[in-house]
Design a protein around this motif. Structure first.
Motif, PDB file in Angstrom:
ATOM      1  N   TRP A 264      51.929  28.327  44.691  1.00  0.00           N
ATOM      2  CA  TRP A 264      53.299  28.012  45.141  1.00  0.00           C
ATOM      3  C   TRP A 264      53.348  26.841  46.117  1.00  0.00           C
ATOM      4  O   TRP A 264      54.354  26.132  46.193  1.00  0.00           O
TER       5      TRP A 264
ATOM      6  N   VAL B 118      56.138  23.867  45.809  1.00  0.00           N
ATOM      7  CA  VAL B 118      57.050  23.414  46.870  1.00  0.00           C
ATOM      8  C   VAL B 118      56.814  21.936  47.166  1.00  0.00           C
ATOM      9  O   VAL B 118      57.761  21.154  47.305  1.00  0.00           O
TER      10      VAL B 118
ATOM     11  N   TYR C 209      58.425  19.680  44.481  1.00  0.00           N
ATOM     12  CA  TYR C 209      59.888  19.611  44.562  1.00  0.00           C
ATOM     13  C   TYR C 209      60.354  18.958  45.858  1.00  0.00           C
ATOM     14  O   TYR C 209      61.440  18.404  45.932  1.00  0.00           O
ATOM     15  N   LEU C 210      59.496  19.014  46.866  1.00  0.00           N
ATOM     16  CA  LEU C 210      59.825  18.346  48.124  1.00  0.00           C
ATOM     17  C   LEU C 210      59.823  16.827  47.926  1.00  0.00           C
ATOM     18  O   LEU C 210      60.649  16.115  48.509  1.00  0.00           O
TER      19      LEU C 210
ATOM     20  N   LYS D 253      68.681  24.441  52.425  1.00  0.00           N
ATOM     21  CA  LYS D 253      67.524  25.218  51.942  1.00  0.00           C
ATOM     22  C   LYS D 253      67.879  25.951  50.644  1.00  0.00           C
ATOM     23  O   LYS D 253      67.058  26.075  49.747  1.00  0.00           O
TER      24      LYS D 253
ATOM     25  N   PHE E  23      67.692  23.513  47.934  1.00  0.00           N
ATOM     26  CA  PHE E  23      66.280  23.239  47.609  1.00  0.00           C
ATOM     27  C   PHE E  23      65.703  24.369  46.744  1.00  0.00           C
ATOM     28  O   PHE E  23      64.986  24.133  45.782  1.00  0.00           O
ATOM     29  N   ARG E  24      66.067  25.612  47.096  1.00  0.00           N
ATOM     30  CA  ARG E  24      65.605  26.757  46.279  1.00  0.00           C
ATOM     31  C   ARG E  24      66.125  26.629  44.842  1.00  0.00           C
ATOM     32  O   ARG E  24      65.417  26.905  43.888  1.00  0.00           O
TER      33      ARG E  24
ATOM     34  N   ILE F  24      64.053  24.334  42.820  1.00  0.00           N
ATOM     35  CA  ILE F  24      62.814  24.955  42.334  1.00  0.00           C
ATOM     36  C   ILE F  24      63.135  25.878  41.146  1.00  0.00           C
ATOM     37  O   ILE F  24      62.431  25.880  40.142  1.00  0.00           O
TER      38      ILE F  24
ATOM     39  N   ILE G 225      59.990  30.149  45.887  1.00  0.00           N
ATOM     40  CA  ILE G 225      61.381  30.275  46.355  1.00  0.00           C
ATOM     41  C   ILE G 225      61.423  31.151  47.618  1.00  0.00           C
ATOM     42  O   ILE G 225      62.080  30.826  48.605  1.00  0.00           O
TER      43      ILE G 225
ATOM     44  N   VAL H 138      60.115  29.327  50.925  1.00  0.00           N
ATOM     45  CA  VAL H 138      60.684  28.026  51.314  1.00  0.00           C
ATOM     46  C   VAL H 138      60.735  27.875  52.832  1.00  0.00           C
ATOM     47  O   VAL H 138      60.338  26.857  53.389  1.00  0.00           O
ATOM     48  N   ASN H 139      61.199  28.914  53.546  1.00  0.00           N
ATOM     49  CA  ASN H 139      61.307  28.811  55.015  1.00  0.00           C
ATOM     50  C   ASN H 139      59.958  28.527  55.662  1.00  0.00           C
ATOM     51  O   ASN H 139      59.839  27.701  56.555  1.00  0.00           O
TER      52      ASN H 139
ATOM     53  N   LEU I 193      58.686  24.935  54.811  1.00  0.00           N
ATOM     54  CA  LEU I 193      59.435  23.802  55.372  1.00  0.00           C
ATOM     55  C   LEU I 193      59.404  23.786  56.896  1.00  0.00           C
ATOM     56  O   LEU I 193      60.158  23.078  57.528  1.00  0.00           O
TER      57      LEU I 193
END
Length: 538
Positions: free
Chosen positions: A218, A222, A225-226, A244, A247-248, A251, A273, A276-277, A280
């Motif tokens: 994962w 991330v 996709y970032l 956020k 952004f999810r 993904i 997903i 994500v927190n 990031l």
């Protein structure tokens, strides 16, 4: 491998201490086994504390106690028996505590602490930690000054009726392994280092088979996709909930679909997903670490400087010169859904970067040691690696001395006044303990002891409370209920409160000895009536 199999391969010592080794590791256990703790007074609180140090394998303890065992002692202390009555309390408690663990060396001194302070104050400088229990104020202030001058940590403990009290007195205590709860991962996805960046580029999510797509870690998902997000959002991380969520969604759109357009079940994308927190979390130096870097000890390195500060200075120089403003990479990644090959490759990239960073930091350590004429081997590679791995979690605790707490000039009047806005704050118990100490100075006994005219003592104790408040200029109100309650206590040491204090104090002692986890600073009060506790800086 079953737990039983796991145990077979261990030495008896590893089996015996298995649970605690998982908490503080071999090096923590070694620190414990090299420590020598002094306990003053083998009362029930004292022996409860020591029990919780003897069981995990403290190297040695010495009990200092000039009292003889009384019937009252036997009534509330598991480590004294009927046939101990009349014997010296230090000796009787040492013999019974020693039976708990044959690895531990127990010693006793049949002397009051006051006698030792008169004749041989240096005696107390030989210990890793001194724990003073149920001491009169005049004794603990003298002892506190002697230990402060010898930089020996001091833990003052007391059970008084339904109140437990601890005060830690340590000039400076540094912690490398603070074991923070819920520490965020150090993934650097906002600023990937070169090796990580190259690795990310090797993945092409749009053109890979279903098996590889479902087994891509994962972290890589991330990161990929970032890159897309950055190109469309001026290289800014998603900041608020709305961004956020967007952004999810980005993904989510990457999950493979079957021939009917229905999304496949890709657990690695679900993980991405969900994380994500975490992922990031911006890479930055915590403010507590900035404060350490800017402290005097970090700036002025001399031949007397402790290894902790030499390494802190080396990391500071690394950050300024090599780390692009960042701390050394921690080098660990969480477990995740991926095939072994992909996971191991990603793990080794973080691990190798952490090793490289630690090597650079070692060079700075070497040159700092050389500059103050110390041998470069005085700080080991292993220590530097551990320090780098924990560089975001370093802590330094500095307590005030007892002399500062008790002096009119440096007494923390505002702290006490603001806590007493709530009249049942645990702070009132602190004021009451100070007041019963005053009563003791005047009467050579505590209120309610050897005096069945409790009314008389209530009046006298009230005078002591008022005298204390006036002397320190404290404009606060102490309810009469507390004065009555403390007279009723008769300075008793109930086993229930003593055993709670015994667990709490031993835990703090282990933190001090192992330099792991963060000790409290500096006063802890337990209220057994309401089952609450509080910590104050006094």
């Amino acid at each position: 491998m079953s737990m039983a199999d796991n145990f077979k391969g261990k030495t008896s010592k590893e089996q015996k201490y298995d649970r605690q080794l998982r908490l503080w590791g071999d090096h923590g256990q070694e620190a414990l086994e090299n420590a020598h703790v002094c306990l003053i007074n083998a009362t029930v609180s004292g022996t409860e504390i020591l029990k919780n140090l003897v069981l995990p394998g403290i190297g040695a303890f010495t009990i200092v106690d000039g009292h003889k065992v009384s019937g009252e002692d036997v009534g509330n202390n598991f480590f004294l028996s009927n046939n101990s009555i009349g014997k010296n309390r230090a000796q009787a408690a040492t013999e019974l505590l020693q039976e708990l663990n044959s690895d531990v060396s127990g010693n006793f001194v049949e002397e009051t602490p006051d006698k030792l302070l008169d004749n041989d104050p240096e005696f107390f400088h030989r210990f890793s930690l001194v724990i003073g229990v149920q001491l009169p104020e005049s004794t603990f202030l003298r002892l506190g000054a002697v230990l402060w001058s010898g930089a020996v940590p001091f833990l003052l403990c007391r059970t008084y009726g339904l109140v437990g009290y601890m005060r830690l007195v340590v000039q400076e205590h540094t912690v490398i392994e603070s074991h923070p709860d819920n520490a965020l991962e150090d993934l650097r996805l906002d600023h990937p280092f070169a090796e990580l960046n190259n690795h990310i580029q090797n993945y092409d999510l749009d053109n890979m088979g279903k098996k590889d797509h479902s087994h891509t870690p994962w972290i890589i998902i991330v990161a990929k996709y970032l890159e897309k997000w950055f190109s469309e959002h001026n290289f800014q991380l998603p900041k608020n909930y709305k961004e956020k969520e967007a952004f999810r969604q980005l993904i989510r759109q990457g999950i493979l679909k079957n021939d009917n357009g229905v999304p496949e079940d890709e657990e690695n994308f679900d993980e991405a997903i969900k994380n994500v927190n975490t992922a990031l979390n911006p890479t930055k130096i915590p403010s507590a670490i900035e404060d350490l870097f800017n402290g005097e000890q970090c700036k002025n390195i001399t031949s007397q400087t402790a290894a902790f500060w030499v390494m802190a200075r080396a990391v500071k120089e690394f950050v300024e010169n090599e780390g692009a403003g960042n701390l050394p990479v921690r080098g660990t990644i969480p477990d995740m859904i991926a095939d072994s090959e992909k996971f191991i490759k990603l793990q080794s990239i973080y691990r190798e970067k952490a090793m490289q960073d630690a090597m650079v930091v070692s060079k700075y350590v070497e040159s700092l040691l050389q500059s103050v004429g110390k041998p470069t081997e005085s700080i080991s590679e292993q220590d530097i690696k551990l320090f780098c791995k924990n560089s975001a979690f370093l802590r330094a605790v500095s307590c005030r001395s007892l002399a500062e707490e008790y002096s009119m000039d440096s007494f923390f009047k505002d702290e006490i006044t603001s806590c007493m806005d709530s009249p049942d704050s645990e702070m009132v118990l602190y004021l009451m303990l100070r007041s019963v100490d005053r009563f003791y100075q005047q009467h050579s006994r505590y209120p309610g002891v050897y005096n069945y005219q409790v009314e008389e003592d209530i009046g006298q104790l009230k005078l002591c409370v008022n005298g204390l408040l006036q002397e320190y200029g404290l404009n606060v109100n102490v309810k009469d209920d507390y004065v009555h309650e403390f007279c009723r206590y008769g300075a008793a040491e109930p086993h229930t409160v003593a055993s709670f204090l015994g667990g709490s104090a031993a835990q703090e002692a282990i933190k001090i000895i192992t330099h792991q986890f963060v000790p409290f600073n500096n006063t802890f009060i337990y209220n057994a009536m309401s089952q609450t506790s509080a910590t104050f800086q006094l």
